[in-house]
Design a protein around this motif. Structure first.
Motif, mmCIF file in Angstrom:
data_model
loop_
_atom_site.group_PDB
_atom_site.id
_atom_site.type_symbol
_atom_site.label_atom_id
_atom_site.label_comp_id
_atom_site.label_asym_id
_atom_site.label_seq_id
_atom_site.Cartn_x
_atom_site.Cartn_y
_atom_site.Cartn_z
ATOM 1 N N PHE A 1 0.837 -1.198 0.000
ATOM 2 C CA PHE A 1 0.000 0.000 0.000
ATOM 3 C C PHE A 1 0.874 1.251 0.000
ATOM 4 C CE2 PHE A 1 -3.641 -2.334 2.355
ATOM 5 C CZ PHE A 1 -4.075 -2.877 1.153
ATOM 6 N N ILE A 2 1.950 1.210 0.774
ATOM 7 C CA ILE A 2 2.846 2.361 0.842
ATOM 8 C C ILE A 2 3.465 2.618 -0.528
ATOM 9 C CG2 ILE A 2 5.020 3.222 1.823
ATOM 10 C CD1 ILE A 2 4.255 1.757 4.420
ATOM 11 N N HIS B 1 2.475 7.401 3.454
ATOM 12 C CA HIS B 1 2.651 6.222 4.301
ATOM 13 C C HIS B 1 1.346 5.740 4.937
ATOM 14 C CE1 HIS B 1 6.801 7.570 3.909
ATOM 15 N NE2 HIS B 1 7.114 6.304 4.136
ATOM 16 N N ALA B 2 0.242 6.107 4.345
ATOM 17 C CA ALA B 2 -1.060 5.677 4.868
ATOM 18 C C ALA B 2 -1.140 4.155 4.862
ATOM 19 C CB ALA B 2 -2.187 6.271 4.034
ATOM 20 N N THR C 1 3.930 5.922 -5.229
ATOM 21 C CA THR C 1 3.965 6.037 -6.685
ATOM 22 C C THR C 1 2.921 7.033 -7.171
ATOM 23 O OG1 THR C 1 4.727 3.753 -6.829
ATOM 24 C CG2 THR C 1 3.833 4.728 -8.832
ATOM 25 N N MET C 2 1.715 6.906 -6.651
ATOM 26 C CA MET C 2 0.640 7.799 -7.057
ATOM 27 C C MET C 2 0.954 9.242 -6.656
ATOM 28 S SD MET C 2 -2.181 8.102 -8.567
ATOM 29 C CE MET C 2 -3.888 8.545 -8.581
ATOM 30 N N LEU C 3 1.425 9.430 -5.439
ATOM 31 C CA LEU C 3 1.723 10.774 -4.966
ATOM 32 C C LEU C 3 2.839 11.411 -5.787
ATOM 33 C CD1 LEU C 3 0.869 12.851 -2.885
ATOM 34 C CD2 LEU C 3 2.589 11.917 -1.339
ATOM 35 N N ILE C 4 3.872 10.658 -6.066
ATOM 36 C CA ILE C 4 4.981 11.178 -6.891
ATOM 37 C C ILE C 4 4.466 11.594 -8.267
ATOM 38 C CG2 ILE C 4 7.094 10.497 -8.130
ATOM 39 C CD1 ILE C 4 7.776 8.787 -5.613
#
Length: 183
Positions: free
Chosen positions: A5-6, A54-55, A11-14
């Motif tokens: 998940f992290i 880091h959710a 990846t999505m956030l970047i």
């Protein structure tokens, strides 16, 4: 905490932050974020971004319909590439590649280089009478669309002939076109 998940969240956030930095708001919307979400992301502190990254639960979801469509298209494209490579290995000319696949000469030449297919030099080959006769006998046997006169639609059958008769696809193509012209 689930590491996958992290990684997914990172990846999505970047990607989202990269798109925002370059002003590609539409790309962010394509990723599933609303205008409100985009505004919020742009105003978050580094600490909040790190917590989001880091959710312990994924905040990214896969669009299953789009995934299946992309997967089907990818499989179709791969089959198409295999067909092109098969035709080239069987000695298809640039003209055949253009008529059947829309490939221009430079693309055909580049694909030949990648596949290590040497271009034939000199005069075009011709079939002997025995080869022509064997070709036509077999052509009548394997032709599935008797009414079809478009060689591009008959390519699969022509490739079978080239493989079975161990002659160039270009020679098979030329023979079939000559036969059409004699009718």
């Amino acid at each position: 905490m689930n590491v996958s998940f992290i990684i997914l969240n990172q990846t999505m956030l970047i990607q989202v932050l990269h798109e925002l930095r370059h002003g590609n708001l539409q790309s962010c919307q394509t990723l599933g974020l609303s205008e409100h979400d985009i505004d919020q992301l742009q105003s978050l502190s580094p600490g909040t971004l790190a917590r989001l990254e880091h959710a312990s639960a994924p905040w990214v979801q896969i669009n299953a319909t789009a995934f299946r469509r992309i997967l089907a298209q990818s499989e179709h494209d791969e089959q198409h590439d295999l067909l092109i490579n098969r035709a080239l290995r069987l000695g298809a000319s640039s003209r055949i590649m253009y008529k059947c696949f829309g490939l221009v000469h430079s693309e055909t030449a580049m694909r030949r280089r990648v596949l290590n297919i040497l271009a034939r030099k000199g005069r075009p080959q011709h079939l002997s009478e025995e080869q022509e006769h064997a070709l036509w006998q077999r052509w009548r046997q394997i032709r599935t669309k008797a009414s079809c006169t478009d060689p591009a639609e008959q390519l699969e059958e022509m490739m079978i002939l080239a493989e079975e008769q161990q002659i160039s696809l270009t020679l098979v193509w030329r023979q079939i076109e000559q036969h059409k012209g004699q009718r």
